[in-house]
Design a protein around this motif. Structure first.
Motif, PDB file in Angstrom:
ATOM      1  N   ASP B  99     112.266  92.675 -54.859  1.00  0.00           N
ATOM      2  CA  ASP B  99     112.712  91.382 -54.329  1.00  0.00           C
ATOM      3  C   ASP B  99     114.180  91.127 -54.633  1.00  0.00           C
ATOM      4  OD1 ASP B  99     112.792  90.750 -56.945  1.00  0.00           O
ATOM      5  OD2 ASP B  99     111.387  89.081 -56.861  1.00  0.00           O
ATOM      6  N   VAL B 105     122.938  92.535 -58.511  1.00  0.00           N
ATOM      7  CA  VAL B 105     123.439  91.753 -57.388  1.00  0.00           C
ATOM      8  C   VAL B 105     124.663  92.426 -56.772  1.00  0.00           C
ATOM      9  CG1 VAL B 105     124.404  89.528 -56.750  1.00  0.00           C
ATOM     10  CG2 VAL B 105     122.527  89.638 -58.365  1.00  0.00           C
ATOM     11  N   ILE B 108     123.642  95.074 -54.343  1.00  0.00           N
ATOM     12  CA  ILE B 108     123.151  94.563 -53.064  1.00  0.00           C
ATOM     13  C   ILE B 108     124.312  94.021 -52.232  1.00  0.00           C
ATOM     14  CG2 ILE B 108     121.567  92.956 -51.952  1.00  0.00           C
ATOM     15  CD1 ILE B 108     119.935  92.989 -54.530  1.00  0.00           C
ATOM     16  N   GLU B 109     125.170  93.252 -52.896  1.00  0.00           N
ATOM     17  CA  GLU B 109     126.314  92.698 -52.169  1.00  0.00           C
ATOM     18  C   GLU B 109     127.141  93.814 -51.548  1.00  0.00           C
ATOM     19  OE1 GLU B 109     128.397  90.277 -54.960  1.00  0.00           O
ATOM     20  OE2 GLU B 109     127.161  88.509 -54.518  1.00  0.00           O
ATOM     21  N   LEU B 112     125.387  95.316 -48.598  1.00  0.00           N
ATOM     22  CA  LEU B 112     125.459  94.456 -47.415  1.00  0.00           C
ATOM     23  C   LEU B 112     126.828  94.558 -46.762  1.00  0.00           C
ATOM     24  CD1 LEU B 112     123.562  91.193 -48.487  1.00  0.00           C
ATOM     25  CD2 LEU B 112     122.666  93.197 -47.343  1.00  0.00           C
ATOM     26  N   ARG B 160     108.485  79.772 -43.348  1.00  0.00           N
ATOM     27  CA  ARG B 160     109.370  79.883 -44.508  1.00  0.00           C
ATOM     28  C   ARG B 160     109.144  81.193 -45.248  1.00  0.00           C
ATOM     29  NH1 ARG B 160     108.570  73.990 -47.331  1.00  0.00           N
ATOM     30  NH2 ARG B 160     109.776  72.759 -45.842  1.00  0.00           N
ATOM     31  N   LEU B 163     110.260  84.315 -43.307  1.00  0.00           N
ATOM     32  CA  LEU B 163     111.714  84.469 -43.323  1.00  0.00           C
ATOM     33  C   LEU B 163     112.188  84.964 -44.676  1.00  0.00           C
ATOM     34  CD1 LEU B 163     113.174  81.444 -41.430  1.00  0.00           C
ATOM     35  CD2 LEU B 163     113.867  83.802 -41.193  1.00  0.00           C
ATOM     36  N   HIS B 164     111.630  84.357 -45.704  1.00  0.00           N
ATOM     37  CA  HIS B 164     112.004  84.708 -47.073  1.00  0.00           C
ATOM     38  C   HIS B 164     111.743  86.191 -47.333  1.00  0.00           C
ATOM     39  CE1 HIS B 164     112.376  84.304 -51.409  1.00  0.00           C
ATOM     40  NE2 HIS B 164     111.189  84.871 -51.539  1.00  0.00           N
ATOM     41  N   ARG B 167     113.987  88.554 -44.970  1.00  0.00           N
ATOM     42  CA  ARG B 167     115.368  88.769 -45.415  1.00  0.00           C
ATOM     43  C   ARG B 167     115.416  89.682 -46.641  1.00  0.00           C
ATOM     44  NH1 ARG B 167     116.941  82.523 -45.038  1.00  0.00           N
ATOM     45  NH2 ARG B 167     117.439  82.363 -42.815  1.00  0.00           N
ATOM     46  N   LEU B 170     114.953  93.169 -45.542  1.00  0.00           N
ATOM     47  CA  LEU B 170     116.198  93.633 -44.911  1.00  0.00           C
ATOM     48  C   LEU B 170     117.174  94.120 -45.971  1.00  0.00           C
ATOM     49  CD1 LEU B 170     117.310  91.081 -42.200  1.00  0.00           C
ATOM     50  CD2 LEU B 170     117.290  93.538 -41.976  1.00  0.00           C
ATOM     51  N   ARG B 171     117.362  93.306 -46.993  1.00  0.00           N
ATOM     52  CA  ARG B 171     118.302  93.669 -48.071  1.00  0.00           C
ATOM     53  C   ARG B 171     117.883  94.971 -48.730  1.00  0.00           C
ATOM     54  NH1 ARG B 171     118.640  88.051 -48.978  1.00  0.00           N
ATOM     55  NH2 ARG B 171     116.892  88.052 -50.433  1.00  0.00           N
ATOM     56  N   LEU B 174     118.733  97.884 -46.522  1.00  0.00           N
ATOM     57  CA  LEU B 174     120.178  98.140 -46.495  1.00  0.00           C
ATOM     58  C   LEU B 174     120.642  98.760 -47.804  1.00  0.00           C
ATOM     59  CD1 LEU B 174     121.271  94.934 -44.607  1.00  0.00           C
ATOM     60  CD2 LEU B 174     121.250  97.272 -43.735  1.00  0.00           C
TER      61      LEU B 174
END
Lengths: 273, 190
Positions: B99, B105, B108-109, B112, B160, B163-164, B167, B170-171, B174
């Motif tokens: 998750d 972070v 992941i950033e 992206l 909700r 979508l949560h 996304r 998706l991350r 990626l």
């Protein structure tokens, strides 16, 4: 304060302004105090932006609009045919056929409404059968077990606030135990106890007070007592009244047999506690 | 029998109410299928079905959501027909294995930032279909959650969570692409 795990789903919706104002406030409060969730918020925003920036919106291919419209033109005659054309082979027999259909329908409706419906059972019948079945399936267990009916009657008395008479039927198997529980019938408190006969279990529901003014079911007279016979989900529910108390005996036995069972009580053992 | 006049007025009504949504539906169809030819087929069939069922559409209600619902069903039919084996589990409720909290972070950033168009497309296409549609409608088409709930035929709360999870998945994809391309080293360096 909300838990982080719980908050995350809301944070996703928070960036879309898709929360109620209360939720929006609660999330904002949490975010201002929680660094991890704020980082998560930034990731959500970045993800959404990434999708919008990296995925250019495809343009409508030229000519697609026309092709769709052409497709609709083909849809029309088919729809007319399907919806309105009367089958050729029925032709002139149509009125006779319509009358026959109407007759069959009328017959079906008559049978439908003339047949007694178990689904329309009174709440008392429904509850008693359901309570009985749940006990058979082990979904409900008896609350107490006593050696004598007097003790069980006293236990009921304390909970139902009236003295109840627990009948001892002539045909019942002489069981060493008297098992009982409190049950609900039509929203009212009732006592439930079990009898055994011919390898079947019978539940007797004892409903005190003038709670059931009109008893449901077909009236039948047996040994000077009026029984009300009901069927529900394949079970027989037999009701009768003694004074202010309503009794309801439920079993998978046929009504005749249940009535035979219920009509013979051992008068000597009538219990008045 | 329907008169010519009524038939004509029905066609006009459809043209006025439904056809203006064609570009939007095409965009969604394209993002769902990933191929122009498939998207066109999907659109043709969707509008064909919508036109034939147009008498069921209640005037004054949300035509966009109504059309989108037909598109969703048509797409699902296609997927079921072409799938070799039917999905056995509620694949549309898949949750990400990671998750994000287990990954740094920064990683992941970085993933992206480095993501290519083709990779974002692919990541979107690998999402379970309900999550994919939720993400497309919310993030690409900016539809409200209420509208999306109507299209997906589910409560807003489910939108909700779809979508949560969508996304987050998706991350994760990626991040895996970035790792495969060597942008992210296994030991965590950027």
């Amino acid at each position: 304060m909300m838990e982080c795990q719980e908050v995350r789903v809301y944070v996703s919706a928070y960036i879309d302004h898709a929360l109620t104002s209360d939720e929006q406030e609660a999330v904002a409060r949490h975010l201002s105090a929680c660094e991890n969730c704020s980082t998560f918020l930034a990731l959500e925003v970045q993800t959404k932006r990434l999708l919008q920036e990296r995925l250019p919106q495809p343009q409508l291919p030229s000519g697609l609009h026309e092709r769709v419209v052409q497709g609709l033109a083909q849809a029309e005659p088919m729809e007319l045919e399907e919806r309105w054309r009367f089958p050729w082979w029925l032709g002139r027999q149509a009125p006779i056929l319509a009358m026959a259909c109407a007759f069959v329908l009328l017959l079906a409706l008559t049978i439908f409404y003339a047949t007694p419906r178990s689904t329309q059972a009174s709440p008392f019948v429904r509850d008693s059968v359901e309570g009985h079945v749940k006990c058979l399936l082990g979904e409900r267990t008896m609350e107490v077990t006593f050696a004598t009916p007097e003790e069980l009657a006293r236990w009921f008395q304390r909970r139902l606030n009236v003295s109840v008479r627990l009948p001892r039927f002539t045909r019942q198997e002489q069981s060493a135990l008297w098992e009982g529980r409190l049950s609900l019938m039509g929203g009212k408190r009732a006592g439930q106890l079990l009898y055994r006969w011919k390898g079947h279990t019978l539940s007797l529901f004892v409903l005190p007070g003038e709670k059931l003014a009109i008893m449901p079911g077909e009236k039948q007279l047996r040994s000077g007592r009026t029984f009300h016979v009901n069927h529900h989900k394949g079970y027989t529910s037999l009701m009768w009244k003694v004074g202010d108390v309503t009794y309801c005996l439920v079993s998978d036995l046929p009504p005749e047999e249940v009535m035979t069972f219920a009509s013979e009580e051992q008068t000597s053992s009538i219990l008045q506690s | 029998v329907i008169s010519r006049g009524r038939r004509a007025s029905k066609a006009t009504g459809f043209e006025v109410v439904a056809l203006p949504h064609l570009p939007l539906l095409y965009r969604v169809a394209y993002r769902l299928t990933g191929r122009r030819a498939d998207a066109e087929d999907l659109i043709q069939e969707t509008f064909f079905k919508a036109f034939r069922a147009f008498h069921q559409f209640q005037e004054g209600t949300n035509c966009k959501a109504w059309l989108m619902t037909i598109l969703r069903h048509t797409h699902l039919d296609h997927v079921r027909k072409t799938a070799k084996e039917p999905p056995t589990e509620p694949w549309d409720e898949a949750e990400p294995r990671v998750d994000g909290s287990q990954l740094s972070v920064e990683q992941i950033e970085f993933a992206l930032e480095k993501a290519l168009e083709a990779e974002v497309e692919q990541a979107l296409r690998t999402l379970p279909s309900q999550q994919r549609l939720a993400v497309i409608l919310a993030d690409l088409e900016e539809m409200s959650y209420e509208e999306i709930a109507r299209v997906l035929d589910c409560p807003v709360g489910t939108v909700r969570s779809r979508l949560h999870h969508g996304r987050a998945l998706l991350r994760q994809s990626l991040w895996e692409f970035a790792k495969a391309r060597g942008y992210i080293k296994p030991w965590g360096e950027v």
